[in-house]
Design a protein around this motif. Structure first.
Motif, PDB file in Angstrom:
ATOM      1  N   VAL A   1       0.670  -1.107  -0.104  1.00  0.00           N
ATOM      2  CA  VAL A   1      -0.327  -0.488   0.002  1.00  0.00           C
ATOM      3  C   VAL A   1       0.280   1.323  -0.581  1.00  0.00           C
ATOM      4  CG1 VAL A   1      -1.856   1.171   0.970  1.00  0.00           C
ATOM      5  CG2 VAL A   1      -1.823  -0.893   1.416  1.00  0.00           C
ATOM      6  N   LEU A   2       1.992   1.326   1.285  1.00  0.00           N
ATOM      7  CA  LEU A   2       2.815   2.538   1.323  1.00  0.00           C
ATOM      8  C   LEU A   2       3.438   2.994  -0.398  1.00  0.00           C
ATOM      9  CD1 LEU A   2       4.567   2.382   4.521  1.00  0.00           C
ATOM     10  CD2 LEU A   2       2.912   3.333   3.654  1.00  0.00           C
ATOM     11  N   THR A   3       4.107   1.414  -0.830  1.00  0.00           N
ATOM     12  CA  THR A   3       4.690   1.871  -2.045  1.00  0.00           C
ATOM     13  C   THR A   3       4.141   2.494  -3.352  1.00  0.00           C
ATOM     14  OG1 THR A   3       6.146   0.153  -1.684  1.00  0.00           O
ATOM     15  CG2 THR A   3       6.579   0.869  -3.634  1.00  0.00           C
ATOM     16  N   THR A   4       2.478   1.359  -3.261  1.00  0.00           N
ATOM     17  CA  THR A   4       1.964   1.734  -4.330  1.00  0.00           C
ATOM     18  C   THR A   4       1.107   2.897  -4.528  1.00  0.00           C
ATOM     19  OG1 THR A   4       0.822   0.018  -4.186  1.00  0.00           O
ATOM     20  CG2 THR A   4      -0.957   1.059  -5.402  1.00  0.00           C
ATOM     21  N   CYS A   5       1.020   4.189  -2.777  1.00  0.00           N
ATOM     22  CA  CYS A   5       0.852   4.932  -3.083  1.00  0.00           C
ATOM     23  C   CYS A   5       1.979   6.102  -3.448  1.00  0.00           C
ATOM     24  CB  CYS A   5       0.308   5.350  -1.652  1.00  0.00           C
ATOM     25  SG  CYS A   5      -1.300   4.579  -0.830  1.00  0.00           S
ATOM     26  N   TRP A   6       3.481   5.709  -3.488  1.00  0.00           N
ATOM     27  CA  TRP A   6       4.274   7.431  -3.307  1.00  0.00           C
ATOM     28  C   TRP A   6       4.271   6.410  -5.087  1.00  0.00           C
ATOM     29  CZ3 TRP A   6       8.834   4.944  -5.507  1.00  0.00           C
ATOM     30  CH2 TRP A   6       9.993   5.919  -6.164  1.00  0.00           C
ATOM     31  N   GLY A   7       4.668   6.165  -5.294  1.00  0.00           N
ATOM     32  CA  GLY A   7       4.849   5.307  -6.969  1.00  0.00           C
ATOM     33  C   GLY A   7       4.193   5.926  -7.953  1.00  0.00           C
ATOM     34  N   ILE A   8       3.037   5.663  -7.723  1.00  0.00           N
ATOM     35  CA  ILE A   8       1.450   6.239  -8.171  1.00  0.00           C
ATOM     36  C   ILE A   8       1.461   7.211  -8.541  1.00  0.00           C
ATOM     37  CG2 ILE A   8      -0.600   6.183  -9.263  1.00  0.00           C
ATOM     38  CD1 ILE A   8      -0.957   3.182  -8.656  1.00  0.00           C
ATOM     39  N   ARG A   9       1.901   7.884  -7.538  1.00  0.00           N
ATOM     40  CA  ARG A   9       1.700   9.378  -7.120  1.00  0.00           C
ATOM     41  C   ARG A   9       3.352  10.478  -8.034  1.00  0.00           C
ATOM     42  NH1 ARG A   9       3.968  14.736  -5.498  1.00  0.00           N
ATOM     43  NH2 ARG A   9       6.134  13.216  -5.090  1.00  0.00           N
ATOM     44  N   LEU A  10       4.018   9.720  -7.722  1.00  0.00           N
ATOM     45  CA  LEU A  10       5.573   9.894  -8.645  1.00  0.00           C
ATOM     46  C   LEU A  10       5.763  10.022  -9.861  1.00  0.00           C
ATOM     47  CD1 LEU A  10       8.248  11.200  -7.934  1.00  0.00           C
ATOM     48  CD2 LEU A  10       8.914   8.951  -7.998  1.00  0.00           C
ATOM     49  N   SER A  11       4.532   8.921 -10.145  1.00  0.00           N
ATOM     50  CA  SER A  11       4.466   8.670 -11.469  1.00  0.00           C
ATOM     51  C   SER A  11       3.709   9.963 -12.668  1.00  0.00           C
ATOM     52  CB  SER A  11       4.061   7.781 -12.540  1.00  0.00           C
ATOM     53  OG  SER A  11       5.297   6.241 -12.133  1.00  0.00           O
ATOM     54  N   ILE A  12       1.988  10.161 -12.041  1.00  0.00           N
ATOM     55  CA  ILE A  12       1.677  11.268 -12.587  1.00  0.00           C
ATOM     56  C   ILE A  12       1.598  12.373 -11.988  1.00  0.00           C
ATOM     57  CG2 ILE A  12      -0.705  11.923 -12.052  1.00  0.00           C
ATOM     58  CD1 ILE A  12      -1.606   9.150 -10.944  1.00  0.00           C
ATOM     59  N   HIS A  13       2.550  12.835 -11.641  1.00  0.00           N
ATOM     60  CA  HIS A  13       3.013  13.854 -11.395  1.00  0.00           C
ATOM     61  C   HIS A  13       4.166  14.670 -12.359  1.00  0.00           C
ATOM     62  CE1 HIS A  13       5.815  17.561  -9.266  1.00  0.00           C
ATOM     63  NE2 HIS A  13       6.358  17.270  -9.401  1.00  0.00           N
ATOM     64  N   ILE A  14       5.165  13.922 -12.415  1.00  0.00           N
ATOM     65  CA  ILE A  14       6.232  13.820 -13.495  1.00  0.00           C
ATOM     66  C   ILE A  14       5.818  13.239 -14.678  1.00  0.00           C
ATOM     67  CG2 ILE A  14       8.291  12.377 -14.185  1.00  0.00           C
ATOM     68  CD1 ILE A  14       8.963  11.783 -11.305  1.00  0.00           C
ATOM     69  N   PHE A  15       5.008  12.787 -15.415  1.00  0.00           N
ATOM     70  CA  PHE A  15       3.669  13.003 -16.558  1.00  0.00           C
ATOM     71  C   PHE A  15       3.155  13.893 -16.891  1.00  0.00           C
ATOM     72  CE2 PHE A  15       0.022  12.746 -18.958  1.00  0.00           C
ATOM     73  CZ  PHE A  15       0.059  12.101 -20.136  1.00  0.00           C
ATOM     74  N   LEU A  16       2.355  14.646 -15.516  1.00  0.00           N
ATOM     75  CA  LEU A  16       1.916  15.929 -15.621  1.00  0.00           C
ATOM     76  C   LEU A  16       2.748  16.928 -15.950  1.00  0.00           C
ATOM     77  CD1 LEU A  16      -1.408  15.320 -13.027  1.00  0.00           C
ATOM     78  CD2 LEU A  16      -0.851  15.232 -15.786  1.00  0.00           C
ATOM     79  N   ARG A  17       3.864  17.367 -15.351  1.00  0.00           N
ATOM     80  CA  ARG A  17       4.908  18.432 -15.161  1.00  0.00           C
ATOM     81  C   ARG A  17       5.540  18.421 -16.323  1.00  0.00           C
ATOM     82  NH1 ARG A  17       9.489  17.085 -11.067  1.00  0.00           N
ATOM     83  NH2 ARG A  17      10.811  15.558 -13.128  1.00  0.00           N
ATOM     84  N   SER A  18       5.340  17.545 -16.931  1.00  0.00           N
ATOM     85  CA  SER A  18       6.729  16.814 -18.425  1.00  0.00           C
ATOM     86  C   SER A  18       6.051  17.110 -19.640  1.00  0.00           C
ATOM     87  CB  SER A  18       7.717  15.805 -17.995  1.00  0.00           C
ATOM     88  OG  SER A  18       6.712  14.248 -18.407  1.00  0.00           O
ATOM     89  N   ARG A  19       4.535  16.926 -19.423  1.00  0.00           N
ATOM     90  CA  ARG A  19       3.199  16.749 -20.413  1.00  0.00           C
ATOM     91  C   ARG A  19       3.581  17.958 -21.906  1.00  0.00           C
ATOM     92  NH1 ARG A  19      -2.626  16.121 -19.516  1.00  0.00           N
ATOM     93  NH2 ARG A  19      -2.045  18.092 -18.578  1.00  0.00           N
ATOM     94  N   GLY A  20       4.588  17.281 -22.499  1.00  0.00           N
ATOM     95  CA  GLY A  20       4.238  18.663 -23.893  1.00  0.00           C
ATOM     96  C   GLY A  20       5.072  19.698 -23.856  1.00  0.00           C
ATOM     97  N   LYS A  21       6.185  19.067 -23.503  1.00  0.00           N
ATOM     98  CA  LYS A  21       7.338  20.084 -22.739  1.00  0.00           C
ATOM     99  C   LYS A  21       9.076  19.764 -23.182  1.00  0.00           C
ATOM    100  CE  LYS A  21       6.344  21.605 -18.466  1.00  0.00           C
ATOM    101  NZ  LYS A  21       6.684  22.411 -17.611  1.00  0.00           N
ATOM    102  N   GLY A  22       8.549  18.394 -24.240  1.00  0.00           N
ATOM    103  CA  GLY A  22       9.590  17.172 -25.118  1.00  0.00           C
ATOM    104  C   GLY A  22      10.703  16.725 -24.011  1.00  0.00           C
ATOM    105  N   GLU A  23      12.321  16.888 -24.239  1.00  0.00           N
ATOM    106  CA  GLU A  23      12.476  16.062 -23.590  1.00  0.00           C
ATOM    107  C   GLU A  23      13.439  16.486 -22.835  1.00  0.00           C
ATOM    108  OE1 GLU A  23      15.506  12.464 -24.711  1.00  0.00           O
ATOM    109  OE2 GLU A  23      16.116  14.259 -25.834  1.00  0.00           O
ATOM    110  N   ASP A  24      13.686  16.021 -21.228  1.00  0.00           N
ATOM    111  CA  ASP A  24      14.941  16.754 -20.572  1.00  0.00           C
ATOM    112  C   ASP A  24      15.632  17.217 -20.359  1.00  0.00           C
ATOM    113  OD1 ASP A  24      16.481  16.598 -17.891  1.00  0.00           O
ATOM    114  OD2 ASP A  24      14.403  17.406 -16.700  1.00  0.00           O
TER     115      ASP A  24
END
Length: 267
Positions: free
Chosen positions: A68-91
């Motif tokens: 439960v702890l790892t799933t909460c952390w991992g999914i939140r982080l992945s969603i955050h990074i996806f939304l932050r980088s969406r449409g901005k091209g390669e880091d």
């Protein structure tokens, strides 16, 4: 301790992570964007947690807690990074790797970026595997409770730090300025600090199981990486020269461990 069972679970996780990260590499080649790996990073830990929970012989209560702890952390982080980088091209970090890699970058990125990060992930995630695989300790100990509390503090730091930075950057007038409010007034990297607390919390939970002390390699590695390799050091090498006011921010604000900010110099 059934070392053969532990090796079996490690092998299953190795296969699962390899499939996930090779798939991510294929997507990156198709998109021409290697920074997609950052979205898959958190999901890789979620995969390890679930695979270990399903095939491991550890106590069900601790397996549920870890998953439960790892799933909460991992999914939140992945969603955050996806939304932050969406449409901005390669880091920019990966663009630099691409320039150095030349025409063969599409191929060399498989092992230099994707499989390398997969290997690091498996080492960092070892407390998850160990605690969910090793039988015994079939009740909650004080280390389980302390680990959950530490994980919670880390999760709040990382999540709140990300939200505060997102809010700051959402205002056009803050473009190019230094974020130094909220948690960012106490540490220049509240998200990295929070992530280290998360993994030391996971380690404390793993410490409740037989020979759990050997899992210290996980939090020790992520702490080293965030402090000396891919986190603070890498990020600040750019910010020092490209962000106005960052030198003063360094003078007044702790790099990692939170503390009250020093007074700013008056020009």
């Amino acid at each position: 301790m059934e070392w053969s069972a532990l090796l079996s679970v490690l092998g299953i996780n190795l296969s699962g992570v390899a499939i996930l990260f090779v798939s991510a590499w294929v997507v990156s080649v198709a998109l021409g964007n290697a920074s997609i790996i950052d979205v898959f990073w958190g999901l890789g830990f979620v995969l390890v947690a679930w695979l270990s929970a399903v095939v491991g012989d550890g106590w069900i209560g601790r397996k549920v807690l870890m998953t439960v702890l790892t799933t909460c952390w991992g999914i939140r982080l992945s969603i955050h990074i996806f939304l932050r980088s969406r449409g901005k091209g390669e880091d920019p970090r990966y663009r630099a790797f691409r320039r150095r890699g030349g025409e063969r970058f599409w191929l060399t990125s498989l092992w230099n970026i994707f499989l390398l990060q997969g290997a690091l992930l498996l080492v960092i995630a070892y407390p998850l595997v160990h605690a969910q695989t090793i039988p015994g300790a079939e009740r909650l100990f004080w280390t389980d409770i302390a680990g959950t509390v530490l994980w919670t503090i880390g999760f709040i730091f990382e999540t709140l730090g990300d939200l505060q930075l997102k809010h700051f950057l959402s205002h056009p007038e803050n473009r190019g300025k230094v974020m130094r409010y909220g948690l960012w007034a106490w540490t220049r990297h509240p998200n990295y600090f929070g992530e280290t607390l998360i993994w030391w919390g996971i380690f404390l939970i793993a410490l409740s199981t037989p020979l759990g002390a050997i899992t210290v390699i996980g939090p020790a590695l992520i702490t080293f990486l965030l402090l000396k390799v891919s986190g603070v050091t890498l990020l600040e090498s750019t910010l020092k020269t490209h962000r106005e006011g960052y030198a003063e921010y360094i003078r007044t604000t702790s790099a990692f461990f939170p503390r009250p900010p020093k007074k700013q110099k008056i020009a």
